[in-house]
Design an enzyme around this catalytic site. Structure first.
Site, PDB file in Angstrom:
ATOM      1  N   GLU A   1      40.452  41.678  28.135  1.00 45.75           N
ATOM      2  CA  GLU A   1      41.178  41.999  29.384  1.00 45.75           C
ATOM      3  C   GLU A   1      42.657  42.246  29.071  1.00 45.75           C
ATOM      4  O   GLU A   1      43.277  43.148  29.624  1.00 45.75           O
ATOM      5  CB  GLU A   1      41.053  40.860  30.402  1.00 45.75           C
ATOM      6  CG  GLU A   1      39.634  40.594  30.878  1.00 45.75           C
ATOM      7  CD  GLU A   1      38.960  41.808  31.493  1.00 45.75           C
ATOM      8  OE1 GLU A   1      39.632  42.614  32.154  1.00 45.75           O
ATOM      9  OE2 GLU A   1      37.751  41.959  31.291  1.00 45.75           O
TER      10      GLU A   1
ATOM     11  N   TRP B   1      42.942  45.653  27.901  1.00 44.19           N
ATOM     12  CA  TRP B   1      42.913  46.679  28.969  1.00 44.19           C
ATOM     13  C   TRP B   1      44.331  46.943  29.467  1.00 44.19           C
ATOM     14  O   TRP B   1      44.731  48.072  29.705  1.00 44.19           O
ATOM     15  CB  TRP B   1      42.061  46.207  30.159  1.00 44.19           C
ATOM     16  CG  TRP B   1      40.619  46.581  30.088  1.00 44.19           C
ATOM     17  CD1 TRP B   1      39.582  45.729  29.842  1.00 44.19           C
ATOM     18  CD2 TRP B   1      40.031  47.892  30.267  1.00 44.19           C
ATOM     19  NE1 TRP B   1      38.394  46.433  29.859  1.00 44.19           N
ATOM     20  CE2 TRP B   1      38.647  47.750  30.119  1.00 44.19           C
ATOM     21  CE3 TRP B   1      40.557  49.160  30.527  1.00 44.19           C
ATOM     22  CZ2 TRP B   1      37.763  48.836  30.239  1.00 44.19           C
ATOM     23  CZ3 TRP B   1      39.687  50.234  30.641  1.00 44.19           C
ATOM     24  CH2 TRP B   1      38.312  50.071  30.490  1.00 44.19           C
TER      25      TRP B   1
ATOM     26  N   TRP C   1      39.036  65.556  49.502  1.00 38.81           N
ATOM     27  CA  TRP C   1      39.058  64.248  50.174  1.00 38.81           C
ATOM     28  C   TRP C   1      39.125  64.458  51.689  1.00 38.81           C
ATOM     29  O   TRP C   1      39.777  65.385  52.169  1.00 38.81           O
ATOM     30  CB  TRP C   1      40.280  63.431  49.737  1.00 38.81           C
ATOM     31  CG  TRP C   1      40.359  63.157  48.268  1.00 38.81           C
ATOM     32  CD1 TRP C   1      41.221  63.711  47.373  1.00 38.81           C
ATOM     33  CD2 TRP C   1      39.524  62.264  47.508  1.00 38.81           C
ATOM     34  NE1 TRP C   1      40.992  63.228  46.108  1.00 38.81           N
ATOM     35  CE2 TRP C   1      39.952  62.333  46.159  1.00 38.81           C
ATOM     36  CE3 TRP C   1      38.462  61.424  47.829  1.00 38.81           C
ATOM     37  CZ2 TRP C   1      39.360  61.598  45.146  1.00 38.81           C
ATOM     38  CZ3 TRP C   1      37.873  60.677  46.812  1.00 38.81           C
ATOM     39  CH2 TRP C   1      38.313  60.766  45.497  1.00 38.81           C
TER      40      TRP C   1
ATOM     41  N   ASN D   1      39.566  40.600  40.645  1.00 42.33           N
ATOM     42  CA  ASN D   1      39.293  41.880  39.967  1.00 42.33           C
ATOM     43  C   ASN D   1      37.985  42.519  40.416  1.00 42.33           C
ATOM     44  O   ASN D   1      37.926  43.722  40.646  1.00 42.33           O
ATOM     45  CB  ASN D   1      39.293  41.674  38.452  1.00 42.33           C
ATOM     46  CG  ASN D   1      39.022  42.970  37.715  1.00 42.33           C
ATOM     47  OD1 ASN D   1      39.760  43.944  37.868  1.00 42.33           O
ATOM     48  ND2 ASN D   1      37.940  43.007  36.952  1.00 42.33           N
TER      49      ASN D   1
ATOM     50  N   TRP E   1      42.098  58.478  46.276  1.00 43.19           N
ATOM     51  CA  TRP E   1      42.369  57.168  45.641  1.00 43.19           C
ATOM     52  C   TRP E   1      43.852  56.838  45.633  1.00 43.19           C
ATOM     53  O   TRP E   1      44.239  55.669  45.585  1.00 43.19           O
ATOM     54  CB  TRP E   1      41.786  57.128  44.222  1.00 43.19           C
ATOM     55  CG  TRP E   1      42.334  58.140  43.265  1.00 43.19           C
ATOM     56  CD1 TRP E   1      41.836  59.372  42.995  1.00 43.19           C
ATOM     57  CD2 TRP E   1      43.511  58.013  42.440  1.00 43.19           C
ATOM     58  NE1 TRP E   1      42.612  60.021  42.064  1.00 43.19           N
ATOM     59  CE2 TRP E   1      43.642  59.212  41.704  1.00 43.19           C
ATOM     60  CE3 TRP E   1      44.447  57.008  42.257  1.00 43.19           C
ATOM     61  CZ2 TRP E   1      44.687  59.429  40.799  1.00 43.19           C
ATOM     62  CZ3 TRP E   1      45.486  57.222  41.356  1.00 43.19           C
ATOM     63  CH2 TRP E   1      45.601  58.415  40.640  1.00 43.19           C
TER      64      TRP E   1
ATOM     65  N   TRP F   1      42.559  52.274  39.554  1.00 43.02           N
ATOM     66  CA  TRP F   1      42.154  53.220  40.615  1.00 43.02           C
ATOM     67  C   TRP F   1      41.495  54.459  40.036  1.00 43.02           C
ATOM     68  O   TRP F   1      40.483  54.943  40.559  1.00 43.02           O
ATOM     69  CB  TRP F   1      43.347  53.588  41.509  1.00 43.02           C
ATOM     70  CG  TRP F   1      43.508  52.567  42.595  1.00 43.02           C
ATOM     71  CD1 TRP F   1      44.353  51.504  42.601  1.00 43.02           C
ATOM     72  CD2 TRP F   1      42.750  52.481  43.820  1.00 43.02           C
ATOM     73  NE1 TRP F   1      44.169  50.759  43.750  1.00 43.02           N
ATOM     74  CE2 TRP F   1      43.201  51.345  44.508  1.00 43.02           C
ATOM     75  CE3 TRP F   1      41.743  53.257  44.390  1.00 43.02           C
ATOM     76  CZ2 TRP F   1      42.667  50.950  45.755  1.00 43.02           C
ATOM     77  CZ3 TRP F   1      41.214  52.869  45.624  1.00 43.02           C
ATOM     78  CH2 TRP F   1      41.668  51.740  46.287  1.00 43.02           C
TER      79      TRP F   1
HETATM   80  P1  FAD Z   1      42.538  37.600  34.112  1.00 41.99           P
HETATM   81  O1  FAD Z   1      41.103  37.899  34.294  1.00 41.99           O
HETATM   82  O2  FAD Z   1      42.908  36.220  33.758  1.00 41.99           O
HETATM   83  O3  FAD Z   1      43.064  38.592  32.972  1.00 41.99           O
HETATM   84  C1  FAD Z   1      44.202  38.282  32.155  1.00 41.99           C
HETATM   85  C2  FAD Z   1      45.201  39.397  32.223  1.00 41.99           C
HETATM   86  O4  FAD Z   1      44.668  40.577  31.648  1.00 41.99           O
HETATM   87  C3  FAD Z   1      45.614  39.790  33.634  1.00 41.99           C
HETATM   88  O5  FAD Z   1      46.606  38.916  34.131  1.00 41.99           O
HETATM   89  C4  FAD Z   1      46.094  41.202  33.428  1.00 41.99           C
HETATM   90  O6  FAD Z   1      47.404  41.245  32.928  1.00 41.99           O
HETATM   91  C5  FAD Z   1      45.146  41.715  32.354  1.00 41.99           C
HETATM   92  N1  FAD Z   1      44.008  42.407  32.948  1.00 41.99           N
HETATM   93  C6  FAD Z   1      42.841  41.866  33.348  1.00 41.99           C
HETATM   94  N2  FAD Z   1      41.998  42.822  33.787  1.00 41.99           N
HETATM   95  C7  FAD Z   1      42.661  43.982  33.687  1.00 41.99           C
HETATM   96  C8  FAD Z   1      42.331  45.329  33.982  1.00 41.99           C
HETATM   97  N3  FAD Z   1      41.143  45.684  34.465  1.00 41.99           N
HETATM   98  N4  FAD Z   1      43.262  46.262  33.770  1.00 41.99           N
HETATM   99  C9  FAD Z   1      44.489  45.951  33.273  1.00 41.99           C
HETATM  100  N5  FAD Z   1      44.840  44.689  32.967  1.00 41.99           N
HETATM  101  C10 FAD Z   1      43.951  43.728  33.163  1.00 41.99           C
HETATM  102  N6  FAD Z   1      46.248  44.351  37.343  1.00 41.99           N
HETATM  103  C11 FAD Z   1      47.576  44.174  37.428  1.00 41.99           C
HETATM  104  O7  FAD Z   1      48.135  43.376  36.683  1.00 41.99           O
HETATM  105  N7  FAD Z   1      48.320  44.873  38.348  1.00 41.99           N
HETATM  106  C12 FAD Z   1      47.740  45.774  39.199  1.00 41.99           C
HETATM  107  O8  FAD Z   1      48.439  46.397  40.000  1.00 41.99           O
HETATM  108  C13 FAD Z   1      46.342  45.959  39.143  1.00 41.99           C
HETATM  109  N8  FAD Z   1      45.707  46.804  39.983  1.00 41.99           N
HETATM  110  C14 FAD Z   1      44.350  46.999  39.878  1.00 41.99           C
HETATM  111  C15 FAD Z   1      43.728  47.928  40.724  1.00 41.99           C
HETATM  112  C16 FAD Z   1      42.360  48.156  40.631  1.00 41.99           C
HETATM  113  C17 FAD Z   1      41.710  49.172  41.535  1.00 41.99           C
HETATM  114  C18 FAD Z   1      41.600  47.435  39.690  1.00 41.99           C
HETATM  115  C19 FAD Z   1      40.129  47.663  39.584  1.00 41.99           C
HETATM  116  C20 FAD Z   1      42.211  46.519  38.855  1.00 41.99           C
HETATM  117  C21 FAD Z   1      43.587  46.284  38.924  1.00 41.99           C
HETATM  118  N9  FAD Z   1      44.248  45.358  38.092  1.00 41.99           N
HETATM  119  C22 FAD Z   1      45.597  45.210  38.167  1.00 41.99           C
HETATM  120  C23 FAD Z   1      43.507  44.645  37.022  1.00 41.99           C
HETATM  121  C24 FAD Z   1      42.963  43.259  37.398  1.00 41.99           C
HETATM  122  O9  FAD Z   1      42.290  43.313  38.622  1.00 41.99           O
HETATM  123  C25 FAD Z   1      44.053  42.186  37.464  1.00 41.99           C
HETATM  124  O10 FAD Z   1      44.858  42.235  36.303  1.00 41.99           O
HETATM  125  C26 FAD Z   1      43.443  40.789  37.542  1.00 41.99           C
HETATM  126  O11 FAD Z   1      42.619  40.685  38.677  1.00 41.99           O
HETATM  127  C27 FAD Z   1      44.560  39.760  37.627  1.00 41.99           C
HETATM  128  O12 FAD Z   1      44.045  38.474  37.727  1.00 41.99           O
HETATM  129  P2  FAD Z   1      44.183  37.435  36.535  1.00 41.99           P
HETATM  130  O13 FAD Z   1      45.593  37.396  36.067  1.00 41.99           O
HETATM  131  O14 FAD Z   1      43.587  36.160  36.989  1.00 41.99           O
HETATM  132  O15 FAD Z   1      43.292  38.143  35.423  1.00 41.99           O
END
Ligand code: FAD
Ligand code: FO1
Length: 476
Positions: A284, A287, A315, A350, A368, A391
């Site tokens: 993650e 990502w 759209w 997420n 989107w 997105w």
């Molecule tokens: P954890 O599961 O603990 O993950 C650890 C860290 O990894 C996160 O804090 C984040 O920095 C990174 N991470 C995790 N998943 C992703 C991912 N899919 N993409 C990029 N980084 C990731 N994340 C954001 O930080 N800011 C946003 O604006 C954002 N917008 C999103 C929009 C959409 C439509 C989707 C599908 C995902 C988005 N995410 C975004 C990714 C993800 O949803 C969040 O990072 C995550 O939910 C944050 O919770 P956590 O810190 O507990 O994540």
């Protein structure tokens, strides 16, 4: 030239393990921190109040931390392009240091600031602090080009040696009296309250602002939750993810510190299963880096769809449907629960981000970018690269190789909120209904009488067919 260095903070609101600040402290102990409350950013229409609250809280702590070290963080409500060169001249500084960012806005802003400083003969030093590997470090072996596919990026990225955390400066020197007075005359201000900037957000933040809270959260997550991450991370009713996203966005914690913790946990774990949890979390984190590299190399991602045929997608953009989605009133319980979580907390799980993004694009057939912007208006962890990446992934307009991804809200809820626990938490008006009704969304209209909960605003099956037809048409 004096030996003063200005350290300009933006997305690195911490003293500890800060690559740029550490390098500055190797040159001089007279370092003054700077943050510019930038009108060009704060006046945008996609700034979430919760995010600014996190930012201001973190600035307060950063200022305390600078003061404890003997120096100060100075704050201006002014464009950096204007104030930094003035400040550099006023203080006769030797250099201005900062950590770089991948956003197109940052690129242009930083270039302007750098040019002005160079004209004044002030040294500029910049660092890649917010990534384990700067853009350009992880290129495809065959083409020596940036990756557009995550899985290949990950395989290369994870193998590369990573920097260890760097120490915080031990002691810093303050400005003298005259310099302090000169800086004051330029308009330095205390860290303002949220309302003074025209925002308001009364709810608690999911993670308190500042580096102390971020560090504590990292430790809690690593000791208590990381071992269950793989199994639990997809269930929105379970508190199983790190909640470090805002800390990573604003740099109240360093990615090097986080990575070091994952390595320590890997060394300590005693089963393959346990190891898998840690690796999944590392993926993650990768990502996040992947999306930042993508934005750096393909800044046009910020303007719209990556795939050519999606640039002209027809759209339908129905304002009423969009409003219902924003308010969590679509009649699809899992979608509505998620949108209420976002509106009330500034954060969304997420799994649910993917569900609501698929619903907006594939069921409501709304651009989107509308969803992307709404997320930025609400998310306290909103970040251009990750949000845009998420997105585009959900809309199928991005780099992802899987062409069409349509989530069925009912199947998602059945799989990931089987007991409707999450739905009940966020939709109290229908919490008394049967679990099956809540997860499938098939609620007899009679049962909704007096509930203030809508019937489904669209039919998933029909909209899915419609979307597929449009998709076929544009793809040719
Ligand atoms: P954890 O599961 O603990 O993950 C650890 C860290 O990894 C996160 O804090 C984040 O920095 C990174 N991470 C995790 N998943 C992703 C991912 N899919 N993409 C990029 N980084 C990731 N994340 C954001 O930080 N800011 C946003 O604006 C954002 N917008 C999103 C929009 C959409 C439509 C989707 C599908 C995902 C988005 N995410 C975004 C990714 C993800 O949803 C969040 O990072 C995550 O939910 C944050 O919770 P956590 O810190 O507990 O994540
Ligand atoms: N950075 C700043 O330097 N000044 C700000 O006033 C500022 C506000 C802000 C609000 C919301 C948000 O999500 C980020 C904010 N940032 C701010 C950080 C910003 O992301 C970086 O400056 C980027 O480098 C801009 O591209």
């Amino acid at each position: 030239m004096g030996n003063t260095i200005i350290f300009w903070h933006r997305k690195d609101l911490r003293i500890s393990d800060n690559l740029g600040l550490h390098n500055a402290s190797q040159k001089s102990s007279k370092i003054i921190g700077l943050f510019c409350l930038d009108p060009a950013i704060l006046k945008r229409d996609d700034i979430a109040p919760a995010r600014v609250k996190y930012l201001l809280g973190s600035l307060k702590e950063l200022k305390d931390n600078y003061q404890q070290k003997g120096s100060d963080l100075i704050v201006f409500h002014e464009s950096p392009q204007k104030i930094i060169s003035q400040l550099a001249q006023t203080l006769n500084v030797e250099a201005v240091y900062w950590n770089r960012d991948v956003e197109p806005f940052a690129h242009d802003r930083d270039k302007e600031v750098e040019e002005k400083l160079q004209q004044l003969g002030v040294t500029v030093e910049t660092f890649w602090d917010q990534l384990l590997h700067p853009p350009g470090d992880v290129l495809s072996k065959s083409k020596n080009a940036p990756y557009t596919v995550y899985s290949s990026f990950w395989r290369n990225w994870v193998e590369k040696p990573k920097l260890d955390p760097v120490p915080a400066p031990i002691a810093l020197e303050a400005l003298n009296e005259q310099e302090t007075a000169d800086v004051k005359a330029l308009g330095v201000m205390p860290v303002p309250e949220l309302e003074e900037l025209g925002f308001s957000w009364d709810n608690e933040l999911l993670l308190p602002a500042g580096e102390k809270a971020a560090q504590e959260q990292l430790e809690y997550f690593c000791y208590e939750q990381l071992v269950y991450y793989n199994d639990q991370r997809n269930f929105p009713a379970v508190d199983a993810t790190s909640k470090l996203s805002a800390a990573l966005k604003f740099g109240t914690i360093a990615i090097r510190t986080i990575w070091q913790n994952t390595i320590r946990e890997l060394e300590n774990c005693n089963s393959e299963e346990a190891e898998q949890n840690i690796i999944t979390w590392q993926k993650e984190l990768a990502w996040r880096e992947f999306y930042q590299h993508c934005l750096y190399f393909f800044p046009e991602l910020a303007d719209g769809s990556y795939r050519e045929y999606f640039k002209h997608f027809p759209w339908q953009n129905d304002e009423k449907l969009f409003q219902a989605w924003c308010e969590g009133k679509t009649g699809y319980p899992i979608v509505d629960a998620a949108m209420r979580q976002l509106n009330e907390t500034g954060w969304m799980h997420n799994r649910c981000r993917m569900i609501v993004a698929s619903f907006l694009t594939k069921d409501l057939i709304i651009d989107w970018r509308w969803g992307e912007k709404y997320f930025m208006q609400k998310l306290y962890d909103g970040d251009l690269a990750s949000n845009n990446g998420g997105w585009q992934w959900s809309a199928s307009s991005g780099m992802d190789t899987q062409p069409l991804r349509i989530f069925n809200p009912a199947s998602q809820a059945q799989k990931f909120d089987e007991e409707a626990e999450y739905i009940r938490t966020w939709l109290p008006e229908i919490r008394h209904l049967d679990t099956q009704e809540l997860v499938t969304g098939k609620i007899p209209p009679l049962l909704l009488e007096g509930c203030d909960y809508p019937l489904p605003i669209v039919d998933h099956k029909q909209r899915q067919r419609e979307f597929k037809q449009l998709y076929k048409m544009v793809k040719g």
